[in-house]
Design an enzyme around this catalytic site. Sequence first.
Site, PDB file in Angstrom:
ATOM      1  CG  MET A   1       3.211 -24.641   7.393  1.00  0.00           C
ATOM      2  SD  MET A   1       2.219 -26.132   7.692  1.00  0.00           S
ATOM      3  CE  MET A   1       0.579 -25.510   7.391  1.00  0.00           C
ATOM      4  NE  ARG A   2       6.508 -21.061  -0.847  1.00  0.00           N
ATOM      5  CZ  ARG A   2       7.719 -20.897  -0.337  1.00  0.00           C
ATOM      6  NH1 ARG A   2       8.576 -21.895  -0.379  1.00  0.00           N
ATOM      7  NH2 ARG A   2       8.080 -19.759   0.207  1.00  0.00           N
ATOM      8  CB  ALA A   3       2.978 -28.451   0.194  1.00  0.00           C
TER       9      ALA A   3
END
Length: 663
Positions: A274-276
């Site tokens: 989910m970092r993107a």
Amino acid sequence: MSTPFPFTAVVGQDDLRLALLLNAVSPAVGGVLVRGEKGTAKSTAVRALSALLPEVEVVPGCRFSCDPAAPDPSCPDGPHEAGNGGTRPSRMVELPVGASEDRLVGALDIERALAEGVKAFEPGLLADAHRGILYVDEVNLLHDHLVDLLLDAAAMGASYVEREGVSVRHASKFLLVGTMNPEEGELRPQLLDRFGLTVEVAASREPDQRVEVVRRRLAYDDDPAGFATRWADEEAAVRQRIVAARELLPSVRLGDGALRQIAATCAAFEVDGMRADIVMARTATALAAWAGRTEVLAEDVRQAALLALPHRRRRNPFDAPGLDEDKLDETLEEFSGEGDEDPDPDGPGGGGGQPPSSDGPQADGDSGAQPEAGDGGEPQVSGAGSGEQSAARASEPFRTKVLSVPGLGEGAAGRRSRARTEHGRTTGARRPRGALTKLHLAATVQAAAPHQRARGRSGPGLVVRRDDLRQATREGREGNLVLFVVDASGSMAARQRMSAVKGAVLSLLLDAYQRRDKVGLVTFRGSAAEVALPPTSSVDAAAARLETLPTGGRTPLAAGLLRAHEVLRVERLRDPARRALVVVVTDGRATGGPEPVALAGRAARLFAAEGVASVVVDCESGPVRLGLAGQLAGELGGTAVTLDELRADSIAGLVKDVQRRAA
């Protein structure tokens, strides 16, 4: 102190300047990785950014740059009382590729800690970079143990130094900026994901723009201070715009429509985790603030995707980073919803994706990656009177078992062969050569204990002298030079077989990529051998050369081995600690000249005499097999494995065979 090149005087490189400015507006974006060929102003632009950043409020006298409004309660220089503080310019701290662990995280005085119980701590670069920029030039060449420390600090926002029961912790929140030349190797995936944005840069092919680059650089070199003065107004304007954008940032609204576009885009490009999504959201918000708007528009989401996703999309290690912009536009159009109105072209700030003008010739849209230089797509005829076939495509790569060099080396850190390293399991102790880096506590106490009465010990602490200290010796893994010697002659030219051969070599290259090896590629065909790729850390460059490798002609096996021997000789002079593994891919046939097989045998015995570890990948096929590859392996002092065995579990015994023959 030298005068930096003005940021606004950098010609072109719009994406690079924009990515840096977005991080200046919102450090939460997470830094930027700049990829590109040498001589493209990567380092110049990064170093120039620090002059544009606002000053930082700090606690006076604190070596760890504590914020006076919210001082770190566990600061080694604390405790600090909240209150008024002083200011200092924002720092850009450079981490050299060859830095030691102590230089990065700081050093404890082990002798005082043992004898007095005093935490005498000298801060490192992570402390200096707190609330500033940590810049790593050639970040892809950074040693793995330093990468591990960077990952820990980036994840926790703090640096921990723990040695033999003595512990120091301090805050370390920094903007990570790295530059790299992809030809010299790729980054570890874990570190790559820590960079919020990535930018591909290339030199302009427009003559007018190149002229302006040279003109400004010469003017700067002649009079750095005078050149900076001429750009002072532009620098001040950008500095003020950064301050204004920072003040506006909390008021920017990220609507549900923009959030849905962000989530859909990340899902469409199959990025991991989910970092993107989070980085895209922060980047789009910063773009809106930079443009002077309080609403995130679809154009901000698109620009954020182009900066935040290319290095995160799921891909094979040998694929070039990038995004399919048509697919991106289709996804954004499909999920365009309420709250994502078309931007007003006359609105404040215009588009969010424009860096400040440098009043010179600008980039003409040539911001994409340039095709990688290689051997070219046109095969060259090298065998007299012999037809040459076009390059065959490699078959699908597969996972291989490890091939390692026997013995215990002392080369660069990696993941292939056993070696004495600074990191790994402790195997013994010795007197330190130079500065003590890893204390062996038990050996130090044992060395100091017999002398306590003679030294007049009267208190609870040990009386420790410099001669008592013992350095821990450790065993880990090293990276090797894997030199591929590939037969591209007519005897290997059956397209189906050559496709399988290339697939096998590509699989071994993938293994070398994962194990942080250097690789080289020697090919032989026609009447001679050539170094298709000198030893390099860029495994993807080797894969590109392999892909365009044509076949045909005679089989000068001896020439290939002699050329490989010469490559190893030169590489030993450059890097004597790095051990080599030679992988010969051939069916063992040799043609051309008098007694070609005997000549190849004599060349192979040169490797055996020098103890070079080797493996022969036997590519012979058909119902009648001559076993020449096995004979060649015997002359090399190595072992042979067929293409089928390379895929099978039986390759696990290959390493034992290599080690047994070398014993």
